[in-house]
Structures are given as C-alpha cells and as structure tokens.
Design an enzyme around this catalytic site. Structure first.
Site, mmCIF file in Angstrom:
data_model
loop_
_atom_site.group_PDB
_atom_site.id
_atom_site.type_symbol
_atom_site.label_atom_id
_atom_site.label_comp_id
_atom_site.label_asym_id
_atom_site.label_seq_id
_atom_site.Cartn_x
_atom_site.Cartn_y
_atom_site.Cartn_z
ATOM 1 N N ARG A 46 21.471 77.448 61.247
ATOM 2 C CA ARG A 46 22.182 76.526 60.366
ATOM 3 C C ARG A 46 21.575 76.588 58.976
ATOM 4 N NH1 ARG A 46 18.217 74.240 58.985
ATOM 5 N NH2 ARG A 46 19.468 73.088 57.496
ATOM 6 N N ASP A 235 25.794 73.104 50.021
ATOM 7 C CA ASP A 235 26.623 73.937 50.902
ATOM 8 C C ASP A 235 27.806 74.532 50.154
ATOM 9 O OD1 ASP A 235 25.160 71.940 52.789
ATOM 10 O OD2 ASP A 235 25.776 73.668 53.996
HETATM 11 O O1 MRU Z 1 24.614 71.179 58.909
HETATM 12 P P1 MRU Z 1 23.508 72.035 58.327
HETATM 13 O O2 MRU Z 1 22.173 71.763 58.903
HETATM 14 O O3 MRU Z 1 23.889 73.496 58.339
HETATM 15 O O4 MRU Z 1 23.472 71.575 56.814
HETATM 16 C C1 MRU Z 1 22.518 72.133 55.959
HETATM 17 C C2 MRU Z 1 22.489 71.502 54.626
HETATM 18 O O5 MRU Z 1 23.264 70.623 54.315
HETATM 19 C C3 MRU Z 1 21.527 72.056 53.651
HETATM 20 O O6 MRU Z 1 21.056 71.050 52.814
HETATM 21 C C4 MRU Z 1 22.276 73.095 52.824
HETATM 22 O O7 MRU Z 1 22.825 74.084 53.644
HETATM 23 C C5 MRU Z 1 21.441 73.716 51.822
HETATM 24 S S1 MRU Z 1 20.303 74.813 52.629
HETATM 25 C C6 MRU Z 1 19.767 75.811 51.547
#
Ligand code: MRU
Length: 349
Positions: A46, A235
């Site tokens: 993730r 994201d």
């Molecule tokens: O749901 P996730 O754990 O994939 O979400 C991750 C995030 O929101 C992070 O803050 C984002 O991807 C930035 S990581 C460099």
C-alpha cells in the site's frame, strides 16, 4: 539495509506483507499476476508510489505468462491484465501512471519475446526513478525544516509506502541525515493504523525520535505549540493543488491553519493528475465497514451497526503551505506552477 517493500527477484514479485507489520516480517514471493492484484486490494502492499511499483512488476510478471505468437494478440491480453490492475484501488494516481507507462513500453516493442524483457526493464526503471525522486524531494524539503523541530505526520509515507526512502517521511529523514534534531508525532491513522503500525516502526529503525498519538490528539498538541510543522504525503494532487491523502489529513490541515503551523504536502510528480481541475473530481475509495467496526479482527462496536469507511479525504489547496516535489518546492498559486512542471498523471488504463 532498508527493507524493499516490493521488488523483482528471480522472475517473481517479492513483497513484505504490510498487514503483518510491525509484529511479524513476512515476505511473499508471488509467481502469478493475480496474486499481485490481490495483494494491492488487500493492502499487503500500500501507499501511492508502492502501489504503482507493485502494479508495474505485476504486469511484467503477467506478461511472462502470455502465450501469443504475434504482437497484436499479446497486446490484447496484456491490456486486459492492465485493466485488472486498474480496478484494484481508485484514488492513488501513481497506479494509473505506472500502468500507462507499462502499456506504452509494451506497445513500443517488436515481438512478444522482446516485449516481455522490455516490461521487466521498464518496471525496474519505474522503481529506481521513484526512489531517486523521493531522495531529491526529501533533500529539497529538508531545507524547510529548522533544527530542533517537532513534526506531525499522518499515515505512512516511508520506504514501505513509496518503494524507497519516503516522501513526507523522506523529508523528515533527510533533515535528520543533515544533522538537524527532529522529533516526530505520528498520528495512529484509524481505521487501518498505518501510522501506529508502520510509521513508528520505520522511524524507530531510522533512529528518529517518535511519539505515537491518536488521531484525536492533533489539536491538543498544536494548541500547546508543541508542533512546528505538519508534513503528509499524497495519493493524488489535482491541477489546482487540491490533494487527496489518507482520511484524517484534512482535519490536520484545518487545525494547522488555525494554529499557524505550516502544512506541507510531499509527493513525487507521478502523484500529479493535471487532467482534473480540482479535488472534487478525485475518486475516493470506499472500503469495507468491517475495517471501522473491528480493529485487527476484534469487534469494537455492536454487531450490525452501520459504518462508513472513506479511505481518503481532500485537502483544499488553500490549506497547503507548500507542495514539495523532486522538481522543486511549489507555493500558491499552485495552478500555474503545477502546470509548468508539465507532468500529467494518466487516469485511463
Ligand atoms: O490506503 P493507503 O495506506 O494506501 O494510503 C496511503 C496514504 O494515504 C499515504 O499517505 C499516501 O499514499 C502517500 S505515501 C507516499
């Protein structure tokens, strides 16, 4: 040696199962592309850049199993695989960006055998370029951090989330590597606890002082002037600078403005989606209610209660003090400055 969250090892995709951290370090060796698809969906891997890298390696893996004599048949099957990866998680644009790159690499090859080789090389390139971008943005962002600072961060943006070095966490570790004394408050990040489980684990391994707080404590520490900066990842960043990040980011940005705390977003340019005008157009992933009604499989609410589970929220650009990328640090007006950077994340797979 730093743990590589996802890599290509002897014809397989090797990844650390992030759902088992911090208590167990379990590495998976995936030999079928469908297993990589499942690993992204279930968040064994993730974090926006790491998802893109996993999809790139997953497509390289899937391509090896395509039996097709001609390029056209090969490409048809490859595009179907790409579609499966595109349907895993909707919000992080790095996923679609990486899939597009892999599709372009496939289309530019001559015959299936050569295309298969080229796809492995392209996935490795995406991985390496990403880590280099993170190192650069970390170094640039660290210039904003004063010696002796306390930094609040949310979710997990370290090597696990990014394939290497980190984004928001990259800025923090670059400041630390430059000899600045920094301390971190890591917000736990309900419902899946990426802050509590992963950020604290990474910071402790790096020797950076970290204090775990619940998401509900951010205002308390800002009001007591105990936080100098808030730094988060992203994201997807829209053309006007509106930013999607893990649910709980937006309230931190609002609190930061109220308390005069600079709020920084750190992300590589593969997180930009200049094809959409604002955060309103960013698709927000809605995940299973059980992630809210349970913690690590243990029920915490009455059986049958309704629960909502949006995985991301949007922080409007006017709450963001600066966007830190590998191509430079941007300030308002973001619209014009992001456009100048030139990269537009691809949405269609
Ligand atoms: O749901 P996730 O754990 O994939 O979400 C991750 C995030 O929101 C992070 O803050 C984002 O991807 C930035 S990581 C460099």
């Amino acid at each position: 040696m730093e743990t590589k969250p996802v890599e290509w090892v002897e014809g397989k995709v090797r990844l650390i199962d992030q759902t088992k951290l911090p208590h167990r370090e379990v590495f998976l060796e995936l030999g079928r592309y469908q297993e990589v698809v499942a690993a992204i969906k279930t968040m064994k891997v993730r974090g926006a850049p790491a998802i893109g890298i996993a999809a790139a390696y997953g497509l390289a893996l899937g391509a090896q199993s395509i039996r097709a004599a001609g390029k056209e048949t090969f490409l048809r099957r490859f595009r179907a695989m790409a579609q499966t990866f595109a349907a895993t998680r909707p919000t992080a644009v790095n996923l679609f960006w990486a899939i597009e790159r892999m599709k372009r690499a496939a289309a530019s090859g001559d015959d299936p055998a050569r295309i298969k080789e080229a796809l492995i090389a392209e996935a490795k390139r995406i991985d390496a370029e990403n880590e280099a971008a993170n190192r650069t943005l970390g170094r640039l962002g660290a210039e904003l951090i004063e010696d002796g600072s306390t930094i609040l961060t949310h979710c997990n943006t370290g090597p696990l989330a990014t394939g290497g070095y980190g984004t928001a966490l990259g800025v923090i570790r670059a400041a630390h590597e430059q000899g600045k004394r920094v301390r971190v408050y890591a917000a736990e990040t309900r419902p899946l606890l990426q802050g509590a489980r992963l950020t604290t684990w990474e910071l402790m391994r790096l020797g950076i002082p970290v204090t775990l707080i619940s998401d509900t404590m951010c205002g308390y520490f800002m009001a007591r002037c105990q936080i100098n900066y808030a730094i988060v990842g992203a994201d997807r960043i829209a053309a006007n600078g509106d930013t999607a990040n893990k649910i709980g980011t937006y309230p931190i940005a609002v609190l930061a403005m109220e308390h005069g705390v600079p709020f920084y977003v750190a992300a590589p340019t593969s997180t930009l989606d200049l094809s959409i005008p604002s955060g309103k157009e960013i698709p927000i992933e809605e995940r299973r209610p059980e992630e809210v009604t349970h913690i690590r499989g243990v029920p915490i609410a009455p059986p049958g209660v309704a629960a909502a589970n949006p995985a991301f929220d949007i922080t409007p650009h006017y709450f963001i003090s600066a966007i830190i990328t590998e191509k430079g640090i941007l300030y308002e007006p973001y619209q014009a400055r992001l456009k100048k950077l030139g990269h537009s994340g691809e949405k269609e797979a």
